[in-house]
Design an enzyme around this catalytic site. Sequence first.
Site: not given
Ligand SMILES: [Zn+2]
Length: 593
Positions: A296, A343, A345, A347, A426, A472
Amino acid sequence: MKQTSLGIIRHSMAHVLALAVKNLYPKAKFGIGPTIENGFYYDIDIGKTLSLEDLPKIEAEMKNIIKQGLPFKKKGVSLKEAKDIFKKLGQSYKIELLKDLEKYGTTDQNEILKMKNDKDKNEDIKAPKTVSIYQVGEFVDLCRGPHIKNTNELPLSFKLSKVSGAYWRGKETNAMLQRITGIAFAKEKELKEYLYLLEEAEKRDHRKLGKELDLFSFHDEGVGFPFFHDKGMILRNILEDYWKKEHRENGYTEVKTPMLLNKALWVKSGHWDHYKEYMYFTKIDEEDYAIKPMNCPGGILIYQNSLHSYRDLPLKVAELGLVHRHELSGVLAGLFRVRCFTQDDAHIYMMPEQIKDEIKKVIDLTDRIYKKFGFSYHVELSTKPENAMGSDEIWENATNGLKEALKEKKIDYIVNEGDGAFYGPKIDFHLKDCLGRSWQCGTIQLDFIMPEKFDLFYIDKNGNKKRPVMLHRTILGSIERFMGILIENYAGAFPLWLAPVQVVVAPIKDENIDYANKVIQSLQAKGLRAELLAGDETLSKRIRQAEMQKIPYILVVGDKEEEKKNIAVRRRKEGDIGSMTITKFYDIILKEI
Ligand SMILES: [Zn+2]
Ligand SMILES: [Zn+2]
């Protein structure tokens, strides 16, 4: 038989195990015998090492005891009386436990250790006036209970599964006892199911299959850091390519942020204060740097690199980011728990009013990707914890956004009240593999704190600076761990689209190698992963090897096939499915993919 709790059954079973051992080894001295997940164990000093071959005999004796219908007799005695009883029985370990009870008021080693470290608190220790002693047959135990009343209430659906050495009270300087472990269920059917799962899980262990299929390895030179081999990389690249394609098609852009970043960034993000013990550090030009444990902060620097208008939002930025985290060596477990992983990932930066729609889109994408692998899943929602940052209003809006998105998608979910991160609520996705095991993989996490810390903004309709909401999310969780799950789920027999080698071509004789290579070339030209399966071994041995490697298709070519410009096709698990032209075979394969 009346319904007895499984806990009581397993606990009583430990006493029966002890009695059986006492009947077979009269001099045995007993340590402790607690219940564990799915069963029970007892640590016993038998004066010799037991092996697996000794267990059926003990098991048979336990069944005898259960059938005999022996009562569990309880007696309350003073500490002194208890010590006398166990002294007479020669049970020195039990006397040790009684001494602890007298001195510390407990036999729990962890509690005792805490007390030893914190001497001030020792004043209010009260030794119990009486202790309870239970006798079943000839076996007397110090125990709080409760138990069943009679051994005939116990089911026969148990099994002694393991015997191993265990130091008395876990201390290496103490005597080595024999730990006999058993599993017990209320019904035979449940025991059978559990034993089947255990056996299947062992066969499917991704560490074992990873070696057999030559996918990856681990080395002492990098404990917890996986090495991916050629075939493992093929699998990995297929996964990543598929992931990238899905994300491209769903409006994500892709970035890559550096592995090493300056301390100042990690201080600002809060990782330096809250996550330091999991991070690795180094120095560059005399300055402190950290290896990223999360993607992040780096991603945020890219967001800040340009000015964003409300028209640009939502901004969906994906990164297959390699992160390093210092996990203790004791918790490392193949690809399931490593010290570096990628990850999947992304965002999402958005306006508060976009939360619900964006969440719905992430849910759709997650659902699509899990279905591709044949996984079902369940969803859990975690709400505001006590130490939450941010106003009640902002939390309520965000949590409602998550709830409404789930409702509109008609997804049932479990609520974990107060289990959210301090920076936002979450949703977690728990997928279910073919053995019914549950794996937490995907997560959608709202974050109100990072945008504050980094002073992120966008320009709204009226030209004013506004704070975006940050989200996220991961879908696979970690590429490495997901590969481990896939290996175990498919038991290494990957579906055709994932198989590192899809087809092998086996020439019957060396004279057929040229034709075999031609077949391979035409398959490769169509984008298939095909290899030659030649060698000195007999054809049947080579076929057996390919089957062990769980290759989906084996094509056999000899003089007959060469003459007819044919191939003889064997399909994994099915065997021979007949001779056909390459074009016909390619049609079959295309349909399957
Ligand atoms: Zn993140
Ligand atoms: Zn007991």
